[in-house]
Design a protein around this motif. Structure first.
Motif, PDB file in Angstrom:
ATOM      1  N   HIS A 104       0.603  -0.932   0.116  1.00 17.82           N
ATOM      2  CA  HIS A 104       0.517   0.520   0.321  1.00 17.82           C
ATOM      3  C   HIS A 104       0.488   1.287   0.139  1.00 17.82           C
ATOM      4  O   HIS A 104       0.845   2.212  -0.440  1.00 17.82           O
ATOM      5  CB  HIS A 104      -0.368   0.208   1.430  1.00 17.82           C
ATOM      6  N   GLU A 105       1.895   1.255   0.320  1.00 15.38           N
ATOM      7  CA  GLU A 105       3.212   2.498   0.594  1.00 15.38           C
ATOM      8  C   GLU A 105       3.599   2.351  -1.133  1.00 15.38           C
ATOM      9  O   GLU A 105       3.831   3.726  -1.616  1.00 15.38           O
ATOM     10  CB  GLU A 105       3.808   2.466   1.929  1.00 15.38           C
TER      11      GLU A 105
ATOM     12  N   ASN B  44      -1.978  -3.599   3.004  1.00 19.17           N
ATOM     13  CA  ASN B  44      -2.540  -3.551   1.227  1.00 19.17           C
ATOM     14  C   ASN B  44      -3.327  -4.288   0.605  1.00 19.17           C
ATOM     15  O   ASN B  44      -3.985  -3.451  -0.799  1.00 19.17           O
ATOM     16  CB  ASN B  44      -1.667  -4.870   1.015  1.00 19.17           C
ATOM     17  N   ILE B  45      -4.615  -5.259   1.291  1.00 20.44           N
ATOM     18  CA  ILE B  45      -5.331  -5.811   0.606  1.00 20.44           C
ATOM     19  C   ILE B  45      -6.681  -5.083   0.729  1.00 20.44           C
ATOM     20  O   ILE B  45      -7.608  -5.078  -0.094  1.00 20.44           O
ATOM     21  CB  ILE B  45      -6.548  -6.765   1.913  1.00 20.44           C
ATOM     22  N   LYS B  46      -6.717  -3.947   1.971  1.00 23.40           N
ATOM     23  CA  LYS B  46      -7.734  -2.683   2.263  1.00 23.40           C
ATOM     24  C   LYS B  46      -7.667  -2.061   0.770  1.00 23.40           C
ATOM     25  O   LYS B  46      -8.467  -1.326  -0.116  1.00 23.40           O
ATOM     26  CB  LYS B  46      -7.870  -1.682   3.010  1.00 23.40           C
ATOM     27  N   ASN B  47      -6.198  -1.586   0.272  1.00 29.49           N
ATOM     28  CA  ASN B  47      -5.965  -0.564  -0.792  1.00 29.49           C
ATOM     29  C   ASN B  47      -6.313  -1.642  -2.080  1.00 29.49           C
ATOM     30  O   ASN B  47      -6.345  -0.232  -3.185  1.00 29.49           O
ATOM     31  CB  ASN B  47      -4.339   0.222  -0.337  1.00 29.49           C
ATOM     32  N   ASN B  48      -5.440  -2.168  -2.288  1.00 27.52           N
ATOM     33  CA  ASN B  48      -5.309  -3.070  -3.551  1.00 27.52           C
ATOM     34  C   ASN B  48      -6.027  -4.332  -3.322  1.00 27.52           C
ATOM     35  O   ASN B  48      -5.186  -5.152  -2.755  1.00 27.52           O
ATOM     36  CB  ASN B  48      -4.679  -3.199  -3.749  1.00 27.52           C
TER      37      ASN B  48
ATOM     38  N   GLU C  25      -9.618 -12.122  -5.917  1.00 28.22           N
ATOM     39  CA  GLU C  25      -9.424 -11.082  -5.333  1.00 28.22           C
ATOM     40  C   GLU C  25     -10.163 -10.969  -3.981  1.00 28.22           C
ATOM     41  O   GLU C  25     -10.759 -11.967  -3.233  1.00 28.22           O
ATOM     42  CB  GLU C  25     -10.881 -10.339  -5.271  1.00 28.22           C
ATOM     43  N   ALA C  26      -9.453 -10.520  -2.693  1.00 27.51           N
ATOM     44  CA  ALA C  26      -9.851 -10.955  -1.531  1.00 27.51           C
ATOM     45  C   ALA C  26     -10.394  -9.240  -0.680  1.00 27.51           C
ATOM     46  O   ALA C  26     -10.448  -8.476  -0.826  1.00 27.51           O
ATOM     47  CB  ALA C  26      -8.016 -11.047  -0.844  1.00 27.51           C
ATOM     48  N   HIS C  27     -10.689 -10.037   0.899  1.00 28.35           N
ATOM     49  CA  HIS C  27     -11.629  -9.156   1.173  1.00 28.35           C
ATOM     50  C   HIS C  27     -11.344  -9.508   3.076  1.00 28.35           C
ATOM     51  O   HIS C  27     -11.524 -10.882   3.107  1.00 28.35           O
ATOM     52  CB  HIS C  27     -12.883  -8.506   1.001  1.00 28.35           C
TER      53      HIS C  27
ATOM     54  N   LEU D 226      -6.679 -12.202  15.169  1.00 30.50           N
ATOM     55  CA  LEU D 226      -6.614 -12.988  13.710  1.00 30.50           C
ATOM     56  C   LEU D 226      -7.532 -11.861  12.901  1.00 30.50           C
ATOM     57  O   LEU D 226      -8.851 -12.319  14.237  1.00 30.50           O
ATOM     58  CB  LEU D 226      -6.307 -14.294  14.434  1.00 30.50           C
ATOM     59  N   ALA D 227      -7.192 -11.508  11.814  1.00 28.16           N
ATOM     60  CA  ALA D 227      -8.011 -11.705  10.737  1.00 28.16           C
ATOM     61  C   ALA D 227      -8.374 -12.324  10.394  1.00 28.16           C
ATOM     62  O   ALA D 227      -7.752 -13.182   9.567  1.00 28.16           O
ATOM     63  CB  ALA D 227      -7.836 -10.041  10.183  1.00 28.16           C
ATOM     64  N   LEU D 228      -9.680 -12.543   9.132  1.00 26.60           N
ATOM     65  CA  LEU D 228     -10.057 -13.788   8.489  1.00 26.60           C
ATOM     66  C   LEU D 228     -10.073 -13.172   7.295  1.00 26.60           C
ATOM     67  O   LEU D 228     -10.986 -11.786   7.238  1.00 26.60           O
ATOM     68  CB  LEU D 228     -11.191 -14.932   8.774  1.00 26.60           C
ATOM     69  N   VAL D 229      -9.434 -13.553   6.329  1.00 25.69           N
ATOM     70  CA  VAL D 229      -9.068 -12.863   5.134  1.00 25.69           C
ATOM     71  C   VAL D 229      -9.862 -13.612   4.029  1.00 25.69           C
ATOM     72  O   VAL D 229      -9.368 -15.374   4.146  1.00 25.69           O
ATOM     73  CB  VAL D 229      -8.026 -12.594   4.041  1.00 25.69           C
ATOM     74  N   GLU D 230     -10.203 -13.747   3.151  1.00 26.64           N
ATOM     75  CA  GLU D 230     -11.101 -14.356   1.886  1.00 26.64           C
ATOM     76  C   GLU D 230     -10.831 -13.599   0.390  1.00 26.64           C
ATOM     77  O   GLU D 230     -10.618 -12.687   0.508  1.00 26.64           O
ATOM     78  CB  GLU D 230     -12.837 -14.767   1.908  1.00 26.64           C
TER      79      GLU D 230
END
Length: 151
Positions: A30-31, A64-68, A87-89, A102-106
């Motif tokens: 993201h940077e 990173n995922i939130k931005n792309n 595509e991840a969210h 922990l976060a869960l990403v799909e």
């Protein structure tokens, strides 16, 4: 069979993603806008078109995922190397019933590509060993994998 492309997980990959395993995750930083590569192990195939992974909710990967939202999981299995693109969210900011934050990403899979170079096969898959308390590691791994299965 090199350069094979599928719209979803083939059965051997789906089967391998029913348990914790070593994979490489690539996202767009993201940077810098460049590649960001991480090794992860809490990964689970919900079905042939969906992969979940769990990571610390302070991880750079989430920003990173939130931005792309484009992501690739690189996986060595089935005597080859595969790129699982999609595509991840963030499905859950904080996974319930797990002591760590922990976060869960799909990842919604768009393409699965065999990326092994021509005329070769993998003869030994990567293995790893937990270097902290083995009992605690097993307990945590079980909690995380069970939470992903319930999601």
């Amino acid at each position: 069979m090199a350069n094979q492309v599928e719209p979803k997980l083939i059965k051997p990959l789906y089967d391998e993603l029913q348990k914790e395993r070593f994979v490489i995750l690539a996202t767009i930083d993201h940077e810098t806008g460049g590649p960001n590569v991480s090794a992860i192990s809490w990964v689970f195939a919900k079905d042939e078109s969906t992969v979940y992974f769990a990571i610390d909710n302070r991880s750079r990967i989430l920003e990173n995922i939130k931005n792309n939202n484009l992501a690739v999981i690189n996986m060595i299995a089935n005597e080859s190397t595969y790129s699982i693109y999609g595509e991840a969210h963030v499905k859950e900011e904080r996974i319930k019933d797990v002591p760590l934050k922990l976060a869960l990403v799909e990842i919604s899979i768009k393409e699965v590509r065999d990326v092994m170079f021509y005329g070769s096969k993998i003869i030994t898959e990567p293995q790893y060993d937990k270097t902290y308390d083995k009992v605690a590691a097993e307990r945590l791994d079980k909690q995380v994998m069970e939470a992903m299965k319930k999601a």
